[in-house]
Scaffold this motif. Sequence first.
Motif, PDB file in Angstrom:
ATOM      1  N   THR A  98       1.020 -12.719  -2.983  1.00 52.94           N
ATOM      2  CA  THR A  98       0.185 -11.538  -2.789  1.00 52.94           C
ATOM      3  C   THR A  98      -1.164 -11.739  -3.439  1.00 52.94           C
ATOM      4  O   THR A  98      -1.297 -12.498  -4.405  1.00 52.94           O
ATOM      5  N   THR A  99      -2.144 -11.045  -2.921  1.00 50.06           N
ATOM      6  CA  THR A  99      -3.468 -11.078  -3.539  1.00 50.06           C
ATOM      7  C   THR A  99      -3.571 -10.064  -4.675  1.00 50.06           C
ATOM      8  O   THR A  99      -4.560 -10.047  -5.411  1.00 50.06           O
ATOM      9  N   GLY A 100      -2.553  -9.199  -4.815  1.00 49.42           N
ATOM     10  CA  GLY A 100      -2.521  -8.227  -5.895  1.00 49.42           C
ATOM     11  C   GLY A 100      -1.693  -8.722  -7.056  1.00 49.42           C
ATOM     12  O   GLY A 100      -1.320  -9.909  -7.133  1.00 49.42           O
ATOM     13  N   THR A 101      -1.368  -7.808  -7.964  1.00 49.69           N
ATOM     14  CA  THR A 101      -0.535  -8.164  -9.116  1.00 49.69           C
ATOM     15  C   THR A 101       0.793  -7.405  -9.124  1.00 49.69           C
ATOM     16  O   THR A 101       1.610  -7.586 -10.020  1.00 49.69           O
ATOM     17  N   ASP A 102       1.001  -6.559  -8.133  1.00 48.11           N
ATOM     18  CA  ASP A 102       2.286  -5.905  -7.930  1.00 48.11           C
ATOM     19  C   ASP A 102       2.413  -5.605  -6.446  1.00 48.11           C
ATOM     20  O   ASP A 102       1.406  -5.516  -5.730  1.00 48.11           O
ATOM     21  N   ALA A 103       3.632  -5.445  -5.981  1.00 45.27           N
ATOM     22  CA  ALA A 103       3.868  -5.134  -4.567  1.00 45.27           C
ATOM     23  C   ALA A 103       5.315  -4.716  -4.390  1.00 45.27           C
ATOM     24  O   ALA A 103       6.213  -5.221  -5.075  1.00 45.27           O
ATOM     25  N   ASP A 104       5.545  -3.781  -3.475  1.00 44.45           N
ATOM     26  CA  ASP A 104       6.895  -3.470  -3.027  1.00 44.45           C
ATOM     27  C   ASP A 104       7.222  -4.336  -1.829  1.00 44.45           C
ATOM     28  O   ASP A 104       6.341  -4.646  -1.011  1.00 44.45           O
ATOM     29  N   PHE A 105       8.484  -4.707  -1.729  1.00 39.53           N
ATOM     30  CA  PHE A 105       8.976  -5.375  -0.525  1.00 39.53           C
ATOM     31  C   PHE A 105      10.236  -4.654  -0.069  1.00 39.53           C
ATOM     32  O   PHE A 105      11.131  -4.376  -0.869  1.00 39.53           O
ATOM     33  N   ILE A 106      10.264  -4.325   1.192  1.00 34.84           N
ATOM     34  CA  ILE A 106      11.389  -3.606   1.788  1.00 34.84           C
ATOM     35  C   ILE A 106      11.933  -4.453   2.921  1.00 34.84           C
ATOM     36  O   ILE A 106      11.177  -4.880   3.804  1.00 34.84           O
ATOM     37  N   VAL A 107      13.223  -4.712   2.881  1.00 37.05           N
ATOM     38  CA  VAL A 107      13.878  -5.455   3.953  1.00 37.05           C
ATOM     39  C   VAL A 107      14.820  -4.512   4.692  1.00 37.05           C
ATOM     40  O   VAL A 107      15.583  -3.760   4.079  1.00 37.05           O
ATOM     41  N   LYS A 108      14.723  -4.542   6.016  1.00 35.50           N
ATOM     42  CA  LYS A 108      15.590  -3.728   6.866  1.00 35.50           C
ATOM     43  C   LYS A 108      16.375  -4.639   7.802  1.00 35.50           C
ATOM     44  O   LYS A 108      15.818  -5.568   8.381  1.00 35.50           O
ATOM     45  N   VAL A 109      17.656  -4.346   7.933  1.00 35.23           N
ATOM     46  CA  VAL A 109      18.530  -5.060   8.868  1.00 35.23           C
ATOM     47  C   VAL A 109      18.774  -4.138  10.051  1.00 35.23           C
ATOM     48  O   VAL A 109      19.249  -3.005   9.890  1.00 35.23           O
ATOM     49  N   LEU A 110      18.435  -4.616  11.260  1.00 34.87           N
ATOM     50  CA  LEU A 110      18.517  -3.784  12.457  1.00 34.87           C
ATOM     51  C   LEU A 110      19.467  -4.380  13.488  1.00 34.87           C
ATOM     52  O   LEU A 110      19.595  -5.604  13.607  1.00 34.87           O
ATOM     53  N   PRO A 153       0.488   0.947  -6.194  1.00 32.99           N
ATOM     54  CA  PRO A 153      -0.954   0.677  -6.181  1.00 32.99           C
ATOM     55  C   PRO A 153      -1.294  -0.777  -5.874  1.00 32.99           C
ATOM     56  O   PRO A 153      -2.439  -1.086  -5.553  1.00 32.99           O
ATOM     57  N   GLN A 154      -0.255  -1.659  -5.976  1.00 32.75           N
ATOM     58  CA  GLN A 154      -0.429  -3.107  -5.773  1.00 32.75           C
ATOM     59  C   GLN A 154      -1.299  -3.707  -6.870  1.00 32.75           C
ATOM     60  O   GLN A 154      -1.913  -4.750  -6.712  1.00 32.75           O
ATOM     61  N   LYS A 155      -1.267  -2.995  -7.987  1.00 32.78           N
ATOM     62  CA  LYS A 155      -1.920  -3.411  -9.221  1.00 32.78           C
ATOM     63  C   LYS A 155      -0.906  -3.190 -10.337  1.00 32.78           C
ATOM     64  O   LYS A 155      -0.204  -2.175 -10.350  1.00 32.78           O
ATOM     65  N   PHE A 156      -0.805  -4.124 -11.255  1.00 29.22           N
ATOM     66  CA  PHE A 156       0.205  -4.042 -12.300  1.00 29.22           C
ATOM     67  C   PHE A 156      -0.184  -2.965 -13.315  1.00 29.22           C
ATOM     68  O   PHE A 156      -0.949  -3.203 -14.252  1.00 29.22           O
ATOM     69  N   VAL A 157       0.326  -1.763 -13.070  1.00 25.61           N
ATOM     70  CA  VAL A 157       0.062  -0.617 -13.939  1.00 25.61           C
ATOM     71  C   VAL A 157       1.347   0.202 -14.037  1.00 25.61           C
ATOM     72  O   VAL A 157       2.309  -0.020 -13.299  1.00 25.61           O
ATOM     73  N   ASP A 158       1.361   1.162 -14.974  1.00 29.43           N
ATOM     74  CA  ASP A 158       2.425   2.160 -15.011  1.00 29.43           C
ATOM     75  C   ASP A 158       2.163   3.116 -13.853  1.00 29.43           C
ATOM     76  O   ASP A 158       1.250   3.940 -13.903  1.00 29.43           O
ATOM     77  N   ILE A 159       2.943   3.013 -12.790  1.00 26.98           N
ATOM     78  CA  ILE A 159       2.670   3.754 -11.568  1.00 26.98           C
ATOM     79  C   ILE A 159       2.767   5.259 -11.783  1.00 26.98           C
ATOM     80  O   ILE A 159       2.058   6.037 -11.134  1.00 26.98           O
ATOM     81  N   MET A 160       3.616   5.684 -12.715  1.00 31.21           N
ATOM     82  CA  MET A 160       3.748   7.115 -12.979  1.00 31.21           C
ATOM     83  C   MET A 160       2.493   7.697 -13.635  1.00 31.21           C
ATOM     84  O   MET A 160       2.307   8.916 -13.658  1.00 31.21           O
ATOM     85  N   LYS A 161       1.640   6.842 -14.155  1.00 35.37           N
ATOM     86  CA  LYS A 161       0.412   7.303 -14.812  1.00 35.37           C
ATOM     87  C   LYS A 161      -0.842   6.732 -14.144  1.00 35.37           C
ATOM     88  O   LYS A 161      -1.951   6.845 -14.677  1.00 35.37           O
ATOM     89  N   ALA A 162      -0.681   6.129 -12.975  1.00 36.18           N
ATOM     90  CA  ALA A 162      -1.797   5.474 -12.291  1.00 36.18           C
ATOM     91  C   ALA A 162      -2.818   6.485 -11.800  1.00 36.18           C
ATOM     92  O   ALA A 162      -2.494   7.630 -11.458  1.00 36.18           O
ATOM     93  N   PRO A 198       9.131  -5.383 -16.687  1.00 36.35           N
ATOM     94  CA  PRO A 198       8.241  -5.643 -15.551  1.00 36.35           C
ATOM     95  C   PRO A 198       7.232  -6.728 -15.876  1.00 36.35           C
ATOM     96  O   PRO A 198       6.808  -6.875 -17.029  1.00 36.35           O
ATOM     97  N   GLU A 199       6.856  -7.502 -14.864  1.00 34.29           N
ATOM     98  CA  GLU A 199       5.842  -8.534 -15.052  1.00 34.29           C
ATOM     99  C   GLU A 199       5.010  -8.655 -13.790  1.00 34.29           C
ATOM    100  O   GLU A 199       5.498  -8.468 -12.683  1.00 34.29           O
ATOM    101  N   PRO A 200       3.734  -8.953 -13.939  1.00 34.26           N
ATOM    102  CA  PRO A 200       2.841  -8.999 -12.775  1.00 34.26           C
ATOM    103  C   PRO A 200       3.064 -10.249 -11.944  1.00 34.26           C
ATOM    104  O   PRO A 200       3.605 -11.253 -12.419  1.00 34.26           O
ATOM    105  N   PHE A 201       2.648 -10.174 -10.686  1.00 28.98           N
ATOM    106  CA  PHE A 201       2.536 -11.361  -9.852  1.00 28.98           C
ATOM    107  C   PHE A 201       1.269 -12.120 -10.256  1.00 28.98           C
ATOM    108  O   PHE A 201       0.277 -11.512 -10.687  1.00 28.98           O
ATOM    109  N   VAL A 202       1.316 -13.407 -10.090  1.00 22.14           N
ATOM    110  CA  VAL A 202       0.109 -14.211 -10.188  1.00 22.14           C
ATOM    111  C   VAL A 202      -0.485 -14.285  -8.787  1.00 22.14           C
ATOM    112  O   VAL A 202       0.165 -14.808  -7.873  1.00 22.14           O
ATOM    113  N   PRO A 203      -1.675 -13.734  -8.570  1.00 27.03           N
ATOM    114  CA  PRO A 203      -2.224 -13.711  -7.217  1.00 27.03           C
ATOM    115  C   PRO A 203      -2.249 -15.096  -6.573  1.00 27.03           C
ATOM    116  O   PRO A 203      -2.678 -16.069  -7.178  1.00 27.03           O
TER     117      PRO A 203
END
Length: 626
Positions: A489-501, A587-596, A543-548
Motif C-alpha cells: 500500500t502507499t499508505g501506512t494502514d489499510a483494511d482488507f476484506i475478502v468475500k467468498v461468492l 483513514p489509511q494512515k497509522f493513527v488511533d482511528i477512534m480519535k482521528a 498495531p503496527e504500520p505498513f511500510v509504504p
Amino acid sequence: MKKFLLILFTLSSVATFAQRRGGGGPDAEYIKTNYTKYEYQVPMRDGKKLFTSVYVPKDQSKKYPIMMDRTCYSVSPYGADVYKTSLGPSTQFVHDGYIFVYQDVRGRYMSEGLFKEMTPELEVHKTKNDVDEGTDTYDTIDWLIKNIPNNTGKVGVWGISYPGFYTTASLLSRHPALVAASPQAPMSDLWRDDGWHNGAFFLVANFDFYPGFTNRQDDKPTQGRGRSFNITSNDGYDFFMKMGPMKNTNRDWYKDTVKLWNDILNHPDYDQHWKDRNVLYHLHDIKTAVLVTGGWYDAEDLYGAINTYKTLAKMNPKTPVYFTMGPWVHGGWARGDGENLGDVYFGGPTGPWYRENVEFRFFSHYLKGTPLGDLAPINAFETGANKWKTYKAWPPVEAAEKSLYLLPGGKLSFTAPAGTKETFDEYVSDPANPVPFTPNKTMGMSQDYMDGDQRFLADRKDVLSYTSDVLDKDVTIAGNIWANLNVSTTGTDADFIVKVLDVYPDTASNNKYTRPNVKMGGYQQMVRSEPIRGKYRNAFDKPEPFVPGKVTPVKWELQDVLHTFKKGHRIMIQVQSSMFPLIDRNPQKFVDIMKADESDFQKATHKVYTGKLHPSFLKVRVINDN
C-alpha cells in the motif's frame, strides 16, 4: 451487547427476544391456565439481590426440572399477575412441563448491583465479594433448588445472544444441579464478536445499540428502558459519511454520557480491557452437557457460536458437547420456518426441525431422562446443497486442506501460479467514496447482506474479483477459511476484506422468495466475508504500520462454512478495502482511528500480488471435489 439493531427491532422486542421462542400468541392462555407466576429477590453471596420471575406448573402432583434464562434485556412483564405469553425455548417445553425461571442479571432492570459489560470471570474467588456471572448463577441455582417446591434438583439453562453469554458463564458456576446448558449465538469475546472483526469496527451494528441498551448506570433497580437516538434518516451511508470520524459520535450524539460507548472509543486495540471479557479462556473442567447453536448467516455472533463449541470440545473432551449450525440469521432458529434469507431459498423449513429434533430432545434427555435417540454430536446444514449433515467432530475429519489461488487476469484456481514474473492487481481506495455493503438504503445491519447478491458492485474499480472456471463437479467446503494475501500500500494502514461468492449459472431459475426485479441467473451469492484492519496483521494488541510500497503478508480467519458450490456454478473471491457503513472507514494512515480527524483520511493505492513469488490464496477445507 447484542446487536439487534434498534432501528430494525424495537427495544422491547430485543428485550424479550430470548423469551419468545416459537412465538407467543398460541401459548398465552395455556400458560395462564396451567402455570402460577412468582417473583423473588434472590440473594447473592455479597448481599446483592437479583430479581427473578418463576413460573411453576399448577399441577403439583409431580416434580419438575428447572429451565432458566438469565438476561440483561429484562424479564418483563413485571408483576405476579402479569404473565409472559410464551415460556422456555419453544412451545414443546411449555406443554411438557417445566419450572421456568427468568432473571435480570446483576445491575440490570430490577436487580441490584452495578452492570459490567460481559462481566470478567474470576478463576479464584477468595472472598464473598469476589463475584461474577459464574457465582451469581451458582447462588441462584442453589437458592432455587432449596426454595422452589417440587423441583427435581436438575437445572437447564439457555439463552440467545447476550443471554447466550450468560448461559456460557453459567457453566463456570460448576453447580452439580446444572446438568444441561445451551448457549445460542453466544457472545464469547466482546472485541471479536460484536465490536471488532480482526480490528475492523462494525459501525452500524454498534452505533445505535448503546443508547437503548443503557437503561441505568447505577445501583438503582428500575423497570425503565433506555431511549434510542431519534434518527430521521433511512440512509446509513449518507448519515455516517456526514457524521465524519468516529470521535464525532460523542460530539454529535453520545455527548460523553455512556460509559460503555466510551470503552469502545478508548480501547480500539485488543488490550486487557477486552481480554478480561473473553469467556473462552475459562471454559475448562466443565461437566455439564452443552448444546451450542448458531447460524451460518449470523451477522452478530457467528464467531461466538463456532468458537464456544470449539473451545468446549477441545478443553473438555469427556463432556457431552453438541453443536448445531443452520442457515439462520442471529436467533433465526428460535422463530419462524427458516426457509430463506433474502433471495436465497434453503429448500424448506429448517427451524421447526431444530426445535423439535435437537433442542427439545437435548434438554428432555438430560433433564428428564428421555431417550437421546440418534442425536448426532454435530448437526450442520449444508448450504448450496440445502441438506442437513451429521458429523462426529467439527471441522469434519474428512475435510482436506487445500489452497485456492488468486491468479493474474482475475482467475481463481486450486493450482498454484507458475512463472517467475511478479504480478499484481491494484486499486485506489478512497475513504471519501467507500464501497457500500448493501445496494439498499438502510440505517441498520440488513442481515441478508450475509448471503446477498454482489452484482451491485460490478462497476466498482476498487473491488477486485477472481473467478474459477465453471465447476464440472460439486465442491464442498467445510470448516474455517483462512485468507493469505500478499499486499502493498502507499499508505501506512489499510483494511482488507475478502468475500467468498457462489456464482450461479445464467440458467438458474428464480424461487418463491426471489424478490421482484432480481434474477437468480448469474446471482453472486456471498457465502462468507470477513475484514482485517491491516495494522493488526501480526497482533491484535500491538498495531503496527505498513511500510509504504513493501510487499507484506496479511493473514486472517474468515470463519467457518459448510457450503457446496454446485456443478455448473463458479467460485468467486473478491478483495476490497471498505464495506461501509457496516465497517467504519480506515483513514489509511497509522493513527488511533477512534480519535482521528477528517484531515487524517487519505486515498491510497493497494496492490494484491498474484504470482509465484508472492502468492495470494485462501486455505479451505474441501470434503468432496471429485
